[in-house]
Design a protein around this motif. Structure first.
Motif, PDB file in Angstrom:
ATOM      1  N   LYS A 144       0.850  -1.190   0.000  1.00 44.96           N
ATOM      2  CA  LYS A 144       0.000   0.000   0.000  1.00 44.96           C
ATOM      3  C   LYS A 144       0.885   1.239   0.000  1.00 44.96           C
ATOM      4  O   LYS A 144       0.919   1.969  -0.977  1.00 44.96           O
ATOM      5  CB  LYS A 144      -0.934  -0.003   1.217  1.00 44.96           C
ATOM      6  CG  LYS A 144      -1.989  -1.091   1.160  1.00 44.96           C
ATOM      7  CD  LYS A 144      -2.873  -1.063   2.384  1.00 44.96           C
ATOM      8  CE  LYS A 144      -3.918  -2.142   2.343  1.00 44.96           C
ATOM      9  NZ  LYS A 144      -3.461  -3.440   2.752  1.00 44.96           N
ATOM     10  N   GLN A 145       1.610   1.457   1.114  1.00 43.32           N
ATOM     11  CA  GLN A 145       2.553   2.572   1.189  1.00 43.32           C
ATOM     12  C   GLN A 145       3.908   2.185   0.618  1.00 43.32           C
ATOM     13  O   GLN A 145       4.673   3.051   0.209  1.00 43.32           O
ATOM     14  CB  GLN A 145       2.748   3.007   2.647  1.00 43.32           C
ATOM     15  CG  GLN A 145       1.668   3.911   3.168  1.00 43.32           C
ATOM     16  CD  GLN A 145       1.964   4.318   4.599  1.00 43.32           C
ATOM     17  OE1 GLN A 145       1.229   3.942   5.490  1.00 43.32           O
ATOM     18  NE2 GLN A 145       3.029   5.045   4.805  1.00 43.32           N
ATOM     19  N   THR A 146       4.197   0.907   0.623  1.00 40.46           N
ATOM     20  CA  THR A 146       5.511   0.430   0.190  1.00 40.46           C
ATOM     21  C   THR A 146       5.354  -0.697  -0.818  1.00 40.46           C
ATOM     22  O   THR A 146       4.535  -1.589  -0.629  1.00 40.46           O
ATOM     23  CB  THR A 146       6.318  -0.087   1.406  1.00 40.46           C
ATOM     24  OG1 THR A 146       6.354   0.932   2.397  1.00 40.46           O
ATOM     25  CG2 THR A 146       7.727  -0.458   1.009  1.00 40.46           C
ATOM     26  N   GLU A 147       6.151  -0.609  -1.873  1.00 44.89           N
ATOM     27  CA  GLU A 147       6.209  -1.686  -2.864  1.00 44.89           C
ATOM     28  C   GLU A 147       7.661  -1.896  -3.234  1.00 44.89           C
ATOM     29  O   GLU A 147       8.423  -0.938  -3.321  1.00 44.89           O
ATOM     30  CB  GLU A 147       5.402  -1.338  -4.117  1.00 44.89           C
ATOM     31  CG  GLU A 147       5.267  -2.489  -5.085  1.00 44.89           C
ATOM     32  CD  GLU A 147       4.548  -3.685  -4.475  1.00 44.89           C
ATOM     33  OE1 GLU A 147       5.254  -4.642  -4.065  1.00 44.89           O
ATOM     34  OE2 GLU A 147       3.311  -3.664  -4.391  1.00 44.89           O
ATOM     35  N   ASN A 148       8.035  -3.145  -3.398  1.00 41.78           N
ATOM     36  CA  ASN A 148       9.380  -3.471  -3.845  1.00 41.78           C
ATOM     37  C   ASN A 148       9.250  -4.382  -5.055  1.00 41.78           C
ATOM     38  O   ASN A 148       8.717  -5.485  -4.945  1.00 41.78           O
ATOM     39  CB  ASN A 148      10.184  -4.157  -2.745  1.00 41.78           C
ATOM     40  CG  ASN A 148      11.647  -4.313  -3.109  1.00 41.78           C
ATOM     41  OD1 ASN A 148      12.168  -3.579  -3.935  1.00 41.78           O
ATOM     42  ND2 ASN A 148      12.312  -5.271  -2.506  1.00 41.78           N
ATOM     43  N   PHE A 149       9.703  -3.886  -6.204  1.00 44.46           N
ATOM     44  CA  PHE A 149       9.665  -4.680  -7.420  1.00 44.46           C
ATOM     45  C   PHE A 149      10.992  -5.407  -7.583  1.00 44.46           C
ATOM     46  O   PHE A 149      12.055  -4.821  -7.438  1.00 44.46           O
ATOM     47  CB  PHE A 149       9.417  -3.789  -8.641  1.00 44.46           C
ATOM     48  CG  PHE A 149       8.028  -3.242  -8.696  1.00 44.46           C
ATOM     49  CD1 PHE A 149       6.966  -4.046  -9.108  1.00 44.46           C
ATOM     50  CD2 PHE A 149       7.770  -1.939  -8.327  1.00 44.46           C
ATOM     51  CE1 PHE A 149       5.678  -3.549  -9.148  1.00 44.46           C
ATOM     52  CE2 PHE A 149       6.482  -1.427  -8.375  1.00 44.46           C
ATOM     53  CZ  PHE A 149       5.433  -2.234  -8.783  1.00 44.46           C
ATOM     54  N   LEU A 150      10.898  -6.692  -7.892  1.00 48.66           N
ATOM     55  CA  LEU A 150      12.074  -7.496  -8.175  1.00 48.66           C
ATOM     56  C   LEU A 150      12.119  -7.741  -9.672  1.00 48.66           C
ATOM     57  O   LEU A 150      11.098  -8.042 -10.295  1.00 48.66           O
ATOM     58  CB  LEU A 150      12.009  -8.832  -7.432  1.00 48.66           C
ATOM     59  CG  LEU A 150      11.778  -8.769  -5.924  1.00 48.66           C
ATOM     60  CD1 LEU A 150      11.859 -10.162  -5.323  1.00 48.66           C
ATOM     61  CD2 LEU A 150      12.751  -7.818  -5.252  1.00 48.66           C
ATOM     62  N   ALA A 151      13.303  -7.607 -10.244  1.00 52.07           N
ATOM     63  CA  ALA A 151      13.490  -7.833 -11.672  1.00 52.07           C
ATOM     64  C   ALA A 151      14.317  -9.096 -11.869  1.00 52.07           C
ATOM     65  O   ALA A 151      15.297  -9.325 -11.158  1.00 52.07           O
ATOM     66  CB  ALA A 151      14.194  -6.636 -12.308  1.00 52.07           C
TER      67      ALA A 151
END
Length: 175
Positions: free
Chosen positions: A66-73
């Motif tokens: 919601k407030q935080t997102e971490n995308f992994l590639a």
């Protein structure tokens, strides 16, 4: 767009898959950071690190989405994690801070550019007004990339070793 898992293609033609982090990714993240240079660890965490500890890894894998997102590639085949791009927003979603790390042997392929663009689109969709990054003055490559993407740079208050880069996001589609 509700599903932010997708394939991205860089200006160099490099294709990779990006998806939100999950708690089960702790081991993958820990292994990934063993392939990030010491300077890049310092630039990412703004402190000297020899390795990324368990608490930091857990925080990168277990986000509230919601407030935080971490995308992994991951590489196109999904076998190698090549980057992480985190967005941490204030409670009102007015400002979001972004931090990106690239695996050393995957640099210079346009991945950072594409991940920053992905994070900006994601933040805009959430209604975030301003995207920011705190950079070491020594991180010339990141500061230049951010300037090319429309960020402005200014001294970071109270710390002459840091630069604050900021970009106002397009709110026309969210008004």
């Amino acid at each position: 767009m509700d599903d932010w898992s997708q394939y991205l293609t860089t200006r160099t033609g490099f294709r990779f898959h990006v998806r939100p982090a999950r708690p089960a990714d702790e081991g993958t993240l820990a292994e990934f950071f063993t392939h990030v240079t010491r300077d890049d660890l310092r630039f990412r965490f703004l402190t000297g690190l020899n390795e990324v500890g368990h608490d930091r890894i857990a925080a990168l894998a277990t986000v509230d989405h919601k407030q935080t997102e971490n995308f992994l590639a991951f590489d196109e085949h999904g076998s190698t994690m090549i980057a992480t791009a985190m967005l941490a927003c204030d409670p009102a979603l007015d400002r979001g801070e972004v931090a990106i790390s690239i695996r050393n042997d995957y640099k210079h392929r346009g991945i950072s550019w594409e991940l920053l663009a992905h994070i900006a689109r994601f933040a805009e969709a959430k209604g975030v007004k301003t995207l920011e990054s705190i950079e070491s003055r020594e991180n010339h490559a990141a500061i230049e990339l951010e300037r090319e993407m429309g960020f402005t740079a200014e001294p970071y208050p109270g710390d002459p070793t840091l630069i604050l880069v900021r970009r106002t996001l397009d709110q026309a589609t969210h008004a």
